[in-house]
Scaffold this motif. Structure first.
Motif, PDB file in Angstrom:
ATOM      1  N   TYR A  82       1.210 -29.457   6.663  1.00 40.99           N
ATOM      2  CA  TYR A  82       0.407 -29.305   7.875  1.00 40.99           C
ATOM      3  C   TYR A  82       0.164 -30.660   8.528  1.00 40.99           C
ATOM      4  O   TYR A  82       0.181 -31.706   7.865  1.00 40.99           O
ATOM      5  N   ARG A  83      -0.042 -30.613   9.843  1.00 41.99           N
ATOM      6  CA  ARG A  83      -0.237 -31.838  10.601  1.00 41.99           C
ATOM      7  C   ARG A  83      -1.632 -32.405  10.340  1.00 41.99           C
ATOM      8  O   ARG A  83      -2.551 -31.679   9.967  1.00 41.99           O
ATOM      9  N   PRO A  84      -1.801 -33.707  10.567  1.00 39.67           N
ATOM     10  CA  PRO A  84      -3.115 -34.327  10.300  1.00 39.67           C
ATOM     11  C   PRO A  84      -4.245 -33.677  11.103  1.00 39.67           C
ATOM     12  O   PRO A  84      -5.388 -33.654  10.656  1.00 39.67           O
ATOM     13  N   ASP A  85      -3.930 -33.135  12.289  1.00 37.37           N
ATOM     14  CA  ASP A  85      -5.001 -32.553  13.114  1.00 37.37           C
ATOM     15  C   ASP A  85      -5.234 -31.080  12.795  1.00 37.37           C
ATOM     16  O   ASP A  85      -6.090 -30.447  13.401  1.00 37.37           O
ATOM     17  N   GLU A  86      -4.499 -30.536  11.845  1.00 34.80           N
ATOM     18  CA  GLU A  86      -4.685 -29.132  11.477  1.00 34.80           C
ATOM     19  C   GLU A  86      -5.635 -29.023  10.289  1.00 34.80           C
ATOM     20  O   GLU A  86      -5.678 -29.929   9.451  1.00 34.80           O
ATOM     21  N   PRO A  87      -6.371 -27.921  10.216  1.00 38.18           N
ATOM     22  CA  PRO A  87      -7.240 -27.739   9.043  1.00 38.18           C
ATOM     23  C   PRO A  87      -6.389 -27.510   7.783  1.00 38.18           C
ATOM     24  O   PRO A  87      -5.227 -27.119   7.891  1.00 38.18           O
TER      25      PRO A  87
END
Ligand SMILES: Cc1cc2nc3c(=O)[nH]c(=O)nc-3n(C[C@H](O)[C@H](O)[C@H](O)COP(=O)(O)OP(=O)(O)OC[C@H]3O[C@@H](n4cnc5c(N)ncnc54)[C@H](O)[C@@H]3O)c2cc1C
Ligand SMILES: [Zn+2]
Lengths: 100, 418
Positions: A82-87
């Motif tokens: 998951y991306r850094p900005d995703e929970p």
């Protein structure tokens, strides 16, 4: 050796990536407020779990972007990226008990 | 207790040869755990077994159990490439590794077990001006600590290893030579300590995994195991790659991450290389076992894993330079490849330490290079457990150094090289 799904590029060979250690370690707001124990803990002490591990990888030889991986360190099975900005994705119990 | 084990000697060998080797005794007993011990050692690798031996032999504590989840030496001890040396940079490390080296030099007779310790000499190659500066600094530091260490020229390297390619992609500018360095037989070290410890009354309990600690008033009372609870006055935890797992059971974290580390051996060939050659810069080192196999080691894979196998890319990074340096090996077949789980600290120095729990001690963080320290580590750890205070040689290796900032940075001397 395994395949890793870069959130931007999709599945690629692990050798394109580099592992950068435990994820979600937050830099202390005010380091000067910390005592030696807290500062040492932040810098050097790690979970190093046998099992589900949240860690950071970077797609060094690809898009060069950072992201997070949930990997079982006992089997190297990757549950999610998951991306850094995703929970942090929730893993179902079925998912976490999956064999490698 | 079983009959006193007979000493191994040329006479026992001859006697047993006459009876077709049917009469050998088992080397150690296979007891069930008692309900309580004065000291429980968790982990039956070389370091744990050595600790138990020195507790019984030198500290007068014979009410000791070693509990091992698998078989003796089945962890990193039996997976390592057996390089032994004491040429580290810092005084603290020199004290520790040279203490071990001196014990190695008397180990076979001390244990009455041939550990095949062979001081065949160890070359650490320098491939660049910067490498030369690193060995220059380290070589002089080692020398000032009274440990043998010599600078050798490329020509001298070629005299020792006639088929080496001095002028390849990794040109050889010089090397650091420790003549007292070499190799030993890894299984024999575990078995020799096990037999000698058992002989002194230590219970060695295999197939017994520690699954939890019993802690009251922040003091250790015993361990939970797959074979029941075992009470203990003191516990020494010596589980290498699994140290963080056991620390979590006891409620604290360690400054350690566990990585795969791989090695491989070739088909056996006639004697061709009679020393150890290593190179920190290119993550590849080589020696030849008495069976004739070339023993080749890699750098660790760079992600946390307990899988006991790493990636083929790491092997490729290792055999590539091996073939550059030794073109003669290019058509050798590799027979076996395997991995261990190495417990790596940020400063590449071990932890021999008290913990936040009273009477619970940890000895770990040896990472890619702890085999060489086996006797010294066991020796100082035993004395520390007995006294409740760390042995002076072990003192600097406390877990607290990561809070105090007193790191012992052996990155250059130990990071890749073993
Ligand atoms: C491929 C490879 C090459 C290496 N090459 C070298 C080298 O050339 N020179 C060198 O000096 N070092 C080398 N090393 C490092 C060296 O092998 C280790 O530092 C050293 O052997 C550690 O010994 P130990 O007794 O602490 O650990 P181990 O031998 O790993 O023993 C720990 C034991 O604890 C047991 N254990 C774990 N969890 C539990 C539990 N819950 N309950 C009970 N028991 C448990 C394990 O089964 C294991 O047997 C190498 C390592 C590897 C993997
Ligand atoms: Zn990408």
């Amino acid at each position: 050796m395994f395949l890793i799904k870069c959130p931007w590029c999709g599945y690629r060979d692990q050798t394109e990536f580099s592992a950068q250690g435990e994820a979600h370690i937050v830099r202390p707001e005010d380091p000067y407020q910390l005592d030696e124990e807290q500062w040492g803990d932040y810098l050097f002490f790690r979970k190093n779990p046998k099992g589900i591990h949240h860690e950071r990888w970077v797609h060094s030889h690809g898009c060069r972007r950072w992201f997070n991986v949930i990997r079982d360190t006992a089997t190297d099975h990757i549950h999610a990226t998951y991306r850094p900005d995703e929970p942090i994705p929730e893993l179902s119990s079925e998912e976490t008990s999956k064999p490698a | 207790m079983a009959a006193k084990p007979k000493r191994y000697s040329i006479f026992s060998l001859a006697r047993n040869a006459l009876s077709y080797h049917q009469g050998w005794q088992r080397a150690w007993r296979d007891p069930d755990p008692k309900s309580d011990y004065e000291v429980v050692i968790v982990g039956g690798g070389g370091h744990g077994l050595a600790t138990a031996y020195y507790l019984a032999r030198e500290c007068g504590i014979r009410d000791v159990a070693v509990v091992e989840k698998g078989w003796l030496g089945g962890g990193n001890t039996g997976r390592n490439t057996t390089i032994v040396r004491s040429n580290y940079l810092w005084n603290e490390s020199a004290g520790l590794y040279e203490h071990a080296m001196k014990l190695w030099e008397g180990m076979s007779s001390d244990l009455n077990y041939n550990v095949m310790f062979s001081q065949r000499g160890l070359l650490h190659l320098a491939h660049s001006v910067h490498d030369m500066q690193e060995i220059g600094r380290r070589g002089n530091a080692i020398y000032l600590n009274g440990i043998d260490s010599e600078f050798v020229t490329p020509e001298q390297v070629r005299e020792m290893v006639p088929f080496i390619n001095l002028d390849c992609r990794y040109p050889i500018h010089g090397a650091l030579l420790q003549r007292r360095g070499g190799t030993a037989r890894h299984d024999a070290v575990a078995w020799g300590y096990a037999r000698a410890a058992d002989n002194l009354g230590v219970d060695i309990i295999q197939n017994c995994e520690v699954t939890g600690f019993q802690i009251e008033d922040n003091t250790i009372r015993g361990v939970e195991t797959t074979r029941g609870r075992i009470g203990a006055g003191k516990v020494g935890c010596v589980v290498a790659g699994h140290c963080s797992v056991l620390a979590e059971m006891a409620g604290f974290r360690l400054p350690v991450e566990s990585f795969p580390l791989q090695a491989l051996v070739s088909e056996p060939v006639k004697p061709i290389i009679d020393c150890v050659v290593m190179s920190g810069a290119i993550h590849a080192y080589i020696s030849q076992s008495d069976k004739g196999e070339l023993v080749i080691g890699a750098g660790s894979d760079a992600y946390v894993s307990y899988s006991q196998h790493g990636g083929f890319d790491t092997i490729e990074h290792t055999v590539g330079p091996i073939v550059e340096l030794y073109p003669i090996f290019s058509r050798l077949k590799m027979l076996r490849q395997w991995g261990g789980v190495v417990d790596v600290t940020v400063d590449r120095s071990p932890l021999i330490s008290k913990t936040p729990v009273n009477n619970l001690f940890f000895n770990c963080g040896w990472g890619t290079g702890g085999f060489k320290a086996t006797p010294g580590s066991g020796h100082v750890f035993a004395h520390s457990i007995k006294n409740g205070n760390m042995h002076p040689i072990a003192e600097p290796f406390s877990i607290n150094r990561f809070n105090a900032g007193a790191l012992i940075d052996e990155g250059a001397a130990a990071a890749v090289a073993h």
